[in-house]
Design an enzyme around this catalytic site. Structure first.
Site, PDB file in Angstrom:
ATOM      1  N   CYS A   5       0.806  -1.223   0.000  1.00 10.19           N
ATOM      2  CA  CYS A   5       0.000   0.000   0.000  1.00 10.19           C
ATOM      3  C   CYS A   5       0.838   1.271   0.000  1.00 10.19           C
ATOM      4  O   CYS A   5       0.396   2.308  -0.488  1.00 10.19           O
ATOM      5  CB  CYS A   5      -0.943   0.004   1.193  1.00 10.19           C
TER       6      CYS A   5
ATOM      7  N   HIS B  27      -3.695   7.128   1.446  1.00  7.88           N
ATOM      8  CA  HIS B  27      -3.951   5.827   0.813  1.00  7.88           C
ATOM      9  C   HIS B  27      -5.348   5.383   1.215  1.00  7.88           C
ATOM     10  O   HIS B  27      -5.729   5.477   2.387  1.00  7.88           O
ATOM     11  CB  HIS B  27      -2.895   4.818   1.281  1.00  7.88           C
TER      12      HIS B  27
ATOM     13  N   ASN C 182      -9.973  -0.508  -2.046  1.00 11.13           N
ATOM     14  CA  ASN C 182      -8.549  -0.299  -1.785  1.00 11.13           C
ATOM     15  C   ASN C 182      -7.757  -0.848  -2.979  1.00 11.13           C
ATOM     16  O   ASN C 182      -7.753  -2.054  -3.210  1.00 11.13           O
ATOM     17  CB  ASN C 182      -8.185  -1.025  -0.481  1.00 11.13           C
TER      18      ASN C 182
END
Ligand SMILES: CC(C)(COP(=O)(O)OP(=O)(O)OC[C@H]1O[C@@H](n2cnc3c(N)ncnc32)[C@H](O)[C@@H]1OP(=O)(O)O)[C@@H](O)C(=O)NCCC(=O)NCCS
Length: 348
Positions: free
Chosen positions: A114, A275, A305
């Site tokens: 991520c 993020h 995500n």
């Protein structure tokens, strides 16, 4: 040393939209649970055969390169961040170089999940600052849908992730007040296995616990039995609550670190682009930093995500929506598997 700036930005998301209700056709889940815990309403999934992490990265890169006013031939270095590469090896960087018919430039693959895009940006930033390269293409792209399990046993993972890509072109800033002010990278491997995919990997056997692949064999072990694969040995594992707890500490910490390094405070931030891990995490971080709603950009509701792609997709959408103006202070921050976390402060 000359600072680097984002000269062009682009993103690409596949056209196939899967709502929360669509997922409930495959597993025991529902729209209310997903929205309440994550904020996600829908996500995009790539075409199973035609689209790959590389092809999506190429689409995003084309837009970024055009907006930078250059051509693919002008790119002199590629940094490609992903955790879902087309192949175990080689990485997506060389596949993108081939696909875009670029010169025989260096291609570096980043494996930082991520926070991969901010790590990639930081690496590119150093090369621009030293003058080694002039036009660096930085890509974050993920095709999670191919490696996820759409059965109830994996519902805590598979409702969260989506596919997509984002890219930027980094160049030297002409104006000395403009560009990337600083980047901050961190890791703590002490809990590396609480958000991980163990297979294919040379240490996978250890994590298959009571059922290592071919325990009596003298060498090898990468190849699993059909029974092991069907049993879920090659699926991503996540201890969601543990990830959540760590993320809400590390996000604000790394944002504050960037501000302090530049003698700035939370009040100076014009836009925070976190993020997109979970809307609840972003909202918690926003509250902790005392930021107004219009100072934080979230789009997890539409895309889920997308790991290494989430920051550049969100940054690009925010820029396209006119939420970032010249001179604005933009903060990027990410946290994810590893654990790794990172931030970047940019004067746009
Ligand atoms: C994954 C996450 C949404 C789960 O939410 P949670 O409130 O922690 O939920 P839990 O995992 O404790 O599970 C609670 C219950 O919901 C169930 N559940 C899990 N996923 C579900 C789903 N998709 N639909 C319906 N129920 C689900 C669980 O089985 C459990 O049921 P039980 O109480 O009967 O055992 C949350 O932990 C999270 O977002 N963590 C961070 C993850 C993240 O950001 N990852 C990316 C890192 S960058």
């Amino acid at each position: 040393m000359q600072r680097s700036k984002i000269a062009g930005i682009g993103y690409y998301v596949p056209k196939n939209v899967y709502t929360n209700n669509d997922l409930s056709r495959f597993m025991d889940t529902n729209d209310e649970w997903i929205q309440e815990r994550t904020g996600i309403k829908e996500r995009r999934f790539a075409d199973r055969l035609e689209e790959t992490t590389t092809t999506m990265g190429v689409e995003a890169a084309k837009i970024a390169i055009e907006r930078a006013g250059i051509t693919a031939q002008d790119i002199d270095f590629i940094v490609f961040a992903t955790l879902s590469p087309d192949y175990y090896f080689p990485g997506c960087g060389v596949l993108l170089q081939r696909e875009m018919k670029m010169k025989e430039v260096g291609a570096l693959d980043i494996r930082n999940q991520c926070s991969g895009f901010i790590y990639a940006l930081s690496v590119a930033d150093q090369f621009i600052k030293t003058g080694m390269y002039k036009n660096i293409l930085v890509v974050g792209s993920e095709k999670h849908s191919f490696a996820m399990d759409f059965e109830t046993r994996s519902r805590n993972v598979s409702v969260i992730f989506g596919d997509g890509a984002g890219a930027v072109v980094l160049q030297a800033a002409q104006n000395e007040d403009q560009g990337i002010l600083s980047t901050h990278l961190h890791s703590d491997g002490s809990e590396a296995e609480i958000l991980a995919m163990f297979y294919p990997g040379s240490h996978a056997n250890k994590w298959l616990k009571d059922k290592p692949a071919y325990p009596d064999q003298e060498l090898g072990g990468l190849f699993m039995t059909t029974e092991q694969l069907e049993g879920g040995a090659a699926l991503p594992y996540m201890d969601g609550p543990a990830v959540f707890k760590k993320a809400v500490v590390k996000f604000p910490e790394v944002i504050k670190e960037a501000l302090t390094a530049n003698n700035l405070t939370e009040k100076d931030i014009d836009l925070l682009v976190p993020h997109q891990a979970n809307l609840r995490i972003s909202q918690y971080v926003q509250q902790l930093l005392g930021l107004e709603d219009d100072k934080v950009f979230n789009n997890i509701q539409k895309y889920g995500n997308t790991t290494a792609a989430s920051v550049p997709i969100a940054l690009c959408e925010a820029w396209e929506a006119g939420k970032i103006k010249e001179g604005d202070l933009v903060c990027l921050a990410a946290f994810g598997s590893g654990f790794t976390w990172a931030s970047a402060l940019i004067r746009w």
